[in-house]
Design a protein around this motif. Sequence first.
Motif, PDB file in Angstrom:
ATOM      1  N   VAL A  77     -29.656  22.224-161.967  1.00  0.00           N
ATOM      2  CA  VAL A  77     -30.434  23.076-161.485  1.00  0.00           C
ATOM      3  C   VAL A  77     -29.933  24.290-162.951  1.00  0.00           C
ATOM      4  O   VAL A  77     -28.612  24.955-162.769  1.00  0.00           O
ATOM      5  CB  VAL A  77     -29.862  23.934-160.204  1.00  0.00           C
ATOM      6  CG1 VAL A  77     -30.387  25.498-160.147  1.00  0.00           C
ATOM      7  CG2 VAL A  77     -30.683  23.096-159.013  1.00  0.00           C
ATOM      8  N   ARG A  78     -30.959  24.841-163.836  1.00  0.00           N
ATOM      9  CA  ARG A  78     -31.049  25.578-164.916  1.00  0.00           C
ATOM     10  C   ARG A  78     -32.415  26.666-165.125  1.00  0.00           C
ATOM     11  O   ARG A  78     -33.330  26.219-164.524  1.00  0.00           O
ATOM     12  CB  ARG A  78     -30.457  24.828-166.048  1.00  0.00           C
ATOM     13  CG  ARG A  78     -31.129  23.489-166.695  1.00  0.00           C
ATOM     14  CD  ARG A  78     -30.112  23.163-167.238  1.00  0.00           C
ATOM     15  NE  ARG A  78     -31.752  21.450-167.643  1.00  0.00           N
ATOM     16  CZ  ARG A  78     -31.567  20.314-166.991  1.00  0.00           C
ATOM     17  NH1 ARG A  78     -31.261  20.451-166.287  1.00  0.00           N
ATOM     18  NH2 ARG A  78     -32.304  19.412-167.925  1.00  0.00           N
ATOM     19  N   HIS A  79     -31.878  27.550-165.447  1.00  0.00           N
ATOM     20  CA  HIS A  79     -32.917  28.396-165.865  1.00  0.00           C
ATOM     21  C   HIS A  79     -33.243  28.440-167.410  1.00  0.00           C
ATOM     22  O   HIS A  79     -31.965  28.507-168.166  1.00  0.00           O
ATOM     23  CB  HIS A  79     -32.594  29.787-165.335  1.00  0.00           C
ATOM     24  CG  HIS A  79     -32.201  29.488-163.801  1.00  0.00           C
ATOM     25  ND1 HIS A  79     -31.205  29.072-163.113  1.00  0.00           N
ATOM     26  CD2 HIS A  79     -33.129  29.829-162.590  1.00  0.00           C
ATOM     27  CE1 HIS A  79     -31.341  29.044-161.827  1.00  0.00           C
ATOM     28  NE2 HIS A  79     -32.707  29.478-161.043  1.00  0.00           N
ATOM     29  N   LYS A  80     -34.595  29.311-167.651  1.00  0.00           N
ATOM     30  CA  LYS A  80     -34.573  30.153-169.161  1.00  0.00           C
ATOM     31  C   LYS A  80     -35.091  31.068-168.326  1.00  0.00           C
ATOM     32  O   LYS A  80     -35.866  31.163-167.497  1.00  0.00           O
ATOM     33  CB  LYS A  80     -35.735  29.573-169.887  1.00  0.00           C
ATOM     34  CG  LYS A  80     -35.023  27.812-170.056  1.00  0.00           C
ATOM     35  CD  LYS A  80     -35.738  26.927-170.915  1.00  0.00           C
ATOM     36  CE  LYS A  80     -35.480  26.018-171.456  1.00  0.00           C
ATOM     37  NZ  LYS A  80     -36.000  25.151-171.813  1.00  0.00           N
ATOM     38  N   VAL A  81     -34.647  32.738-169.183  1.00  0.00           N
ATOM     39  CA  VAL A  81     -35.920  33.694-169.004  1.00  0.00           C
ATOM     40  C   VAL A  81     -35.892  34.362-170.161  1.00  0.00           C
ATOM     41  O   VAL A  81     -35.052  34.354-171.423  1.00  0.00           O
ATOM     42  CB  VAL A  81     -34.570  34.840-168.600  1.00  0.00           C
ATOM     43  CG1 VAL A  81     -35.293  35.706-168.545  1.00  0.00           C
ATOM     44  CG2 VAL A  81     -33.994  34.329-167.009  1.00  0.00           C
ATOM     45  N   ARG A  82     -37.480  34.699-170.251  1.00  0.00           N
ATOM     46  CA  ARG A  82     -38.276  34.465-171.221  1.00  0.00           C
ATOM     47  C   ARG A  82     -39.025  35.331-171.378  1.00  0.00           C
ATOM     48  O   ARG A  82     -39.395  35.791-169.714  1.00  0.00           O
ATOM     49  CB  ARG A  82     -38.815  33.397-171.814  1.00  0.00           C
ATOM     50  CG  ARG A  82     -39.911  33.090-171.281  1.00  0.00           C
ATOM     51  CD  ARG A  82     -40.096  31.326-171.558  1.00  0.00           C
ATOM     52  NE  ARG A  82     -41.167  30.695-170.835  1.00  0.00           N
ATOM     53  CZ  ARG A  82     -41.267  29.703-171.628  1.00  0.00           C
ATOM     54  NH1 ARG A  82     -40.457  29.259-171.477  1.00  0.00           N
ATOM     55  NH2 ARG A  82     -42.619  28.562-170.879  1.00  0.00           N
ATOM     56  N   TRP A  83     -39.308  36.868-171.999  1.00  0.00           N
ATOM     57  CA  TRP A  83     -41.762  37.132-171.883  1.00  0.00           C
ATOM     58  C   TRP A  83     -41.244  36.425-172.918  1.00  0.00           C
ATOM     59  O   TRP A  83     -41.524  35.746-174.151  1.00  0.00           O
ATOM     60  CB  TRP A  83     -40.923  38.465-172.484  1.00  0.00           C
ATOM     61  CG  TRP A  83     -40.399  39.158-173.007  1.00  0.00           C
ATOM     62  CD1 TRP A  83     -39.415  39.877-173.203  1.00  0.00           C
ATOM     63  CD2 TRP A  83     -41.043  38.785-174.267  1.00  0.00           C
ATOM     64  NE1 TRP A  83     -39.398  39.960-174.814  1.00  0.00           N
ATOM     65  CE2 TRP A  83     -40.645  40.252-175.135  1.00  0.00           C
ATOM     66  CE3 TRP A  83     -42.481  38.717-174.557  1.00  0.00           C
ATOM     67  CZ2 TRP A  83     -40.859  40.427-176.910  1.00  0.00           C
ATOM     68  CZ3 TRP A  83     -42.528  38.829-176.549  1.00  0.00           C
ATOM     69  CH2 TRP A  83     -41.942  39.964-178.098  1.00  0.00           C
ATOM     70  N   ARG A  84     -43.303  35.841-172.915  1.00  0.00           N
ATOM     71  CA  ARG A  84     -44.289  35.574-173.429  1.00  0.00           C
ATOM     72  C   ARG A  84     -45.488  36.194-173.764  1.00  0.00           C
ATOM     73  O   ARG A  84     -45.854  36.365-172.449  1.00  0.00           O
ATOM     74  CB  ARG A  84     -44.171  34.457-173.309  1.00  0.00           C
ATOM     75  CG  ARG A  84     -45.310  33.269-174.002  1.00  0.00           C
ATOM     76  CD  ARG A  84     -45.259  31.754-174.029  1.00  0.00           C
ATOM     77  NE  ARG A  84     -44.075  31.936-174.481  1.00  0.00           N
ATOM     78  CZ  ARG A  84     -43.667  29.733-174.153  1.00  0.00           C
ATOM     79  NH1 ARG A  84     -44.065  28.974-173.480  1.00  0.00           N
ATOM     80  NH2 ARG A  84     -43.164  29.362-175.055  1.00  0.00           N
ATOM     81  N   TRP A  85     -45.580  36.030-175.424  1.00  0.00           N
ATOM     82  CA  TRP A  85     -46.589  36.702-175.466  1.00  0.00           C
ATOM     83  C   TRP A  85     -47.946  35.985-175.859  1.00  0.00           C
ATOM     84  O   TRP A  85     -47.897  35.134-176.796  1.00  0.00           O
ATOM     85  CB  TRP A  85     -46.398  37.607-176.627  1.00  0.00           C
ATOM     86  CG  TRP A  85     -47.413  39.376-176.860  1.00  0.00           C
ATOM     87  CD1 TRP A  85     -49.040  39.017-176.857  1.00  0.00           C
ATOM     88  CD2 TRP A  85     -47.263  39.368-178.276  1.00  0.00           C
ATOM     89  NE1 TRP A  85     -49.429  40.171-177.083  1.00  0.00           N
ATOM     90  CE2 TRP A  85     -48.367  39.999-178.243  1.00  0.00           C
ATOM     91  CE3 TRP A  85     -46.920  40.046-179.167  1.00  0.00           C
ATOM     92  CZ2 TRP A  85     -49.255  41.080-179.485  1.00  0.00           C
ATOM     93  CZ3 TRP A  85     -47.276  40.344-180.673  1.00  0.00           C
ATOM     94  CH2 TRP A  85     -48.815  41.072-180.552  1.00  0.00           C
ATOM     95  N   TYR A  86     -48.990  35.900-174.503  1.00  0.00           N
ATOM     96  CA  TYR A  86     -50.237  35.127-175.024  1.00  0.00           C
ATOM     97  C   TYR A  86     -51.088  35.964-176.164  1.00  0.00           C
ATOM     98  O   TYR A  86     -52.089  36.921-174.772  1.00  0.00           O
ATOM     99  CB  TYR A  86     -50.796  34.617-173.945  1.00  0.00           C
ATOM    100  CG  TYR A  86     -50.036  33.971-173.179  1.00  0.00           C
ATOM    101  CD1 TYR A  86     -49.957  32.263-173.319  1.00  0.00           C
ATOM    102  CD2 TYR A  86     -48.572  34.686-172.387  1.00  0.00           C
ATOM    103  CE1 TYR A  86     -49.109  31.965-172.268  1.00  0.00           C
ATOM    104  CE2 TYR A  86     -48.063  33.716-171.495  1.00  0.00           C
ATOM    105  CZ  TYR A  86     -47.724  32.025-171.288  1.00  0.00           C
ATOM    106  OH  TYR A  86     -47.092  31.259-170.544  1.00  0.00           O
TER     107      TYR A  86
END
Length: 240
Positions: free
Chosen positions: A75-84
């Motif tokens: 179990v692992r995660h990524k946290v990000r903001w993404r600008w479309y």
Amino acid sequence: MPSISLDEIKALALLDRLDVKFILHDSQLAQIMERVSGNYRVLEINGVRPGRYYTTYFDTPDFAMYRSHHNGLRVRHKVRWRWYIDSEMIFLEVKEKTNRERTVKTRTVLSEPVWHFQALDTAWMPPSLNVDTPSLQPVVWNRFQRMTLADFERQERITIDLALEIGKDGRSVPMPGLSIIEIKQRKFSLNSPMARELHRLQLHPTHVSKYCISMAMFYPELKHNRFKPILRRLKAIYER
């Protein structure tokens, strides 16, 4: 290829799915696209295809999320903001890889990019994200162009990332010639025109994460033995 609108493709979001990725050179991608063009519709936003994306990833001061990927935790995660960029939307996203190898994405809309989490509502984030959220800080970024293909009959969504550039602060590494294909399905099946063409060219699934390769390249002091083979394969493509 016939187009599909953003509103139409929302019905094929597949936020809980199986992901299979492939890396290849743009010349191989051109061969594949000629043969599958009649099987998919391609996302077009405001007359633009492929779309433009800009992403910033976050991690804890001790790089807990990167280390969970490098150590192969189930179990692992990524946290990000993404600008479309073309749809003028920014999402703060958490991608969770479950112990059943499924990808579950949760997200919330942002009015503008963020650089810290102290004042943010994080109640929507999955409880499995066991980190001190206020401590999260930006670590790497990337930008790329993406073609998104849709096949409603097979419940399949495919992303093709091109012109990838990764960076940290003011430094960046462009990766010309590299294509990353990701097949997203509720349950993976080779009964897919794209999967068949990849198999025909003897291209095999590859574990590749834009986040992990960026971290390995820009934080050489962190352990990255697990990612050395994929880094070599990527360089063989974009440096050729």
